[in-house]
Design an enzyme around this catalytic site. Structure first.
Site, PDB file in Angstrom:
ATOM      1  N   GLU A  45      40.856 -59.386 -89.190  1.00 25.17           N
ATOM      2  CA  GLU A  45      42.086 -59.028 -89.855  1.00 25.17           C
ATOM      3  C   GLU A  45      41.766 -58.379 -91.184  1.00 25.17           C
ATOM      4  O   GLU A  45      40.928 -58.878 -91.919  1.00 25.17           O
ATOM      5  CB  GLU A  45      42.927 -60.291 -90.074  1.00 25.17           C
ATOM      6  N   LYS A  50      45.309 -55.613 -88.016  1.00 28.51           N
ATOM      7  CA  LYS A  50      44.533 -56.662 -87.367  1.00 28.51           C
ATOM      8  C   LYS A  50      43.952 -56.094 -86.077  1.00 28.51           C
ATOM      9  O   LYS A  50      44.487 -55.143 -85.503  1.00 28.51           O
ATOM     10  CB  LYS A  50      45.394 -57.894 -87.099  1.00 28.51           C
ATOM     11  N   ASP A 165      34.305 -46.199 -96.208  1.00 26.46           N
ATOM     12  CA  ASP A 165      34.307 -47.664 -96.086  1.00 26.46           C
ATOM     13  C   ASP A 165      33.092 -48.131 -95.295  1.00 26.46           C
ATOM     14  O   ASP A 165      33.181 -49.061 -94.499  1.00 26.46           O
ATOM     15  CB  ASP A 165      35.610 -48.127 -95.421  1.00 26.46           C
TER      16      ASP A 165
HETATM   17  P1  ADP Z   1      40.110 -53.416 -90.934  1.00 30.52           P
HETATM   18  O1  ADP Z   1      40.654 -52.059 -91.192  1.00 30.52           O
HETATM   19  O2  ADP Z   1      41.159 -54.470 -90.939  1.00 30.52           O
HETATM   20  O3  ADP Z   1      38.912 -53.749 -91.780  1.00 30.52           O
HETATM   21  P2  ADP Z   1      38.256 -53.179 -88.681  1.00 30.52           P
HETATM   22  O4  ADP Z   1      38.403 -52.018 -87.754  1.00 30.52           O
HETATM   23  O5  ADP Z   1      37.121 -53.164 -89.640  1.00 30.52           O
HETATM   24  O6  ADP Z   1      39.668 -53.401 -89.395  1.00 30.52           O
HETATM   25  O7  ADP Z   1      38.169 -54.509 -87.807  1.00 30.52           O
HETATM   26  C1  ADP Z   1      38.131 -55.782 -88.425  1.00 30.52           C
HETATM   27  C2  ADP Z   1      37.096 -56.656 -87.750  1.00 30.52           C
HETATM   28  O8  ADP Z   1      37.419 -56.814 -86.357  1.00 30.52           O
HETATM   29  C3  ADP Z   1      35.683 -56.066 -87.765  1.00 30.52           C
HETATM   30  O9  ADP Z   1      34.990 -56.406 -88.944  1.00 30.52           O
HETATM   31  C4  ADP Z   1      35.071 -56.701 -86.527  1.00 30.52           C
HETATM   32  O10 ADP Z   1      34.610 -58.007 -86.817  1.00 30.52           O
HETATM   33  C5  ADP Z   1      36.253 -56.801 -85.561  1.00 30.52           C
HETATM   34  N1  ADP Z   1      36.297 -55.618 -84.655  1.00 30.52           N
HETATM   35  C6  ADP Z   1      36.871 -54.432 -84.918  1.00 30.52           C
HETATM   36  N2  ADP Z   1      36.758 -53.561 -83.896  1.00 30.52           N
HETATM   37  C7  ADP Z   1      36.065 -54.207 -82.933  1.00 30.52           C
HETATM   38  C8  ADP Z   1      35.601 -53.841 -81.612  1.00 30.52           C
HETATM   39  N3  ADP Z   1      35.831 -52.617 -81.110  1.00 30.52           N
HETATM   40  N4  ADP Z   1      34.903 -54.769 -80.903  1.00 30.52           N
HETATM   41  C9  ADP Z   1      34.673 -55.992 -81.429  1.00 30.52           C
HETATM   42  N5  ADP Z   1      35.068 -56.393 -82.659  1.00 30.52           N
HETATM   43  C10 ADP Z   1      35.758 -55.524 -83.423  1.00 30.52           C
HETATM   44 MG    MG Z   2      36.916 -53.165 -91.706  1.00 32.59          MG
END
Ligand code: ADP
Ligand code: MG
Length: 316
Positions: A45, A50, A165
């Protein structure tokens, strides 16, 4: 034209579709229907969004595929929604083995809300993975990850995007030998005739990963991503140990009780030449590369191609 050909091919294979007069929409593999999307659990999240693990199961017999689904926490059509739409448009254009794969979208309420569907990487982010797999992850392996991140970033730059980022929390682990860059939520496109992107909105930014020009002038160059890569490399070499995280190290140095002054102190420290120190057991030759990412002036920094060469030398 390619789409038409693809449709013809699909029709040939599924004659029933043609006779049934199924609308084109239903066979677009990038459109996911929300009624078939079943949430399994939360993956992460952020501030406004999320990410959930879902099963996309059109047959309803659990034969479907697992996907990662990013949506907004509050169902709104405000600025957050346009951020997610921009993230979708960015991801849709990126094809690289070190970038998380876009699968499609799911819209609800007649297109008022939108979700991003991506491939699911079961091992999660480097920040989750490295502390747990420290014993079986050699420094050679960390350098392999570093090369793969640089390759993804070099490709991103070649498409005129700035990530903004890059951090271990946004690099996902496909397998022991493959990592991919994810989270394009802050990614911006720079036009060919521009060299940097100027931040207009006041968003909370990952300041401890940011180069001085980002903090002071709110300008982001490709070389600003190189700085953030240096911080990410630092995280890799600490196996993402929370006690040594970039914010921890900085706050240990300047003290914690400065409130609003923290940003100003960060800028002042960086301008005064303060940098993260060499992590324990990190080879000098790797730390030298971090320092090349952290040259004060963007034009003095190494680029991703240069880094790839250096790491390949270190590995051979
Ligand atoms: P935010 O913009 O909220 O930071 P993210 O895209 O970085 O969103 O996703 C948040 C977290 O969700 C990541 O740090 C990771 O732990 C998990 N996550 C995101 N995308 C994936 C995916 N494709 N497969 C597995 N886990 C994911
Ligand atoms: Mg992120």
């Amino acid at each position: 034209r390619a789409i038409v050909r693809e449709l013809d091919r699909i029709k040939e294979q599924n004659p029933a579709m043609v006779s049934g007069g199924v609308p084109v929409q239903e066979i677009d593999p990038t459109l996911f229907e929300s009624r078939f999307l079943k949430t399994i659990r939360d993956l992460g999240e952020g501030h406004f969004g999320k990410v959930e693990l879902c099963l996309y199961d059109p047959h309803g017999d659990h034969s479907g595929q697992k996907v990662a689904v990013k949506s907004l926490k509050s169902e709104s059509d405000g600025p957050d929604c346009s951020n997610l739409r921009r993230e979708i448009n960015t991801m849709r254009e990126l094809y690289h083995s070190n970038i998380v794969k876009y699968k499609g979208i799911c819209t609800e309420e007649g297109g008022r809300t939108i979700k991003l569907i991506m491939e699911y990487l079961p091992a999660g982010s480097l920040k989750d993975y490295l502390p747990r797999h420290k014993a079986q992850t050699s420094q050679q392996r960390l350098l392999l990850y570093a090369i793969q991140i640089c390759q993804g970033m070099d490709y991103l730059g070649s498409q005129n995007y700035i990530h903004r980022d890059l951090a271990a929390r946004n690099v996902l682990v496909e397998s022991e030998t493959l990592v991919k860059i994810g989270d394009f939520g802050l990614t911006k496109s720079i036009k060919d005739n521009e060299e940097y992107y100027t931040v207009r909105e006041e968003q909370d930014s990952p300041v401890y990963w940011y180069a001085p020009e980002c903090l002071i002038h709110r300008k982001f160059y490709k070389a600003s991503d190189v700085w953030s890569f240096g911080v990410t490399l630092y995280e890799l070499m600490t196996y993402c140990d929370r006690k040594m995280s970039p914010p921890e190290m900085f706050l240990n140095t300047i003290g914690r009780s400065h409130g609003q002054m923290t940003m100003a102190r960060l800028v002042k420290s960086l301008e005064g030449g303060w940098r993260l120190s060499c992590p324990p057991s990190c080879p000098d030759k790797v730390y030298i590369q971090m320092r090349r990412c952290w040259a004060h002036a963007p034009e003095d920094r190494v680029d991703f191609k240069g880094l790839i060469k250096e790491f390949e030398c270190l590995l051979s």
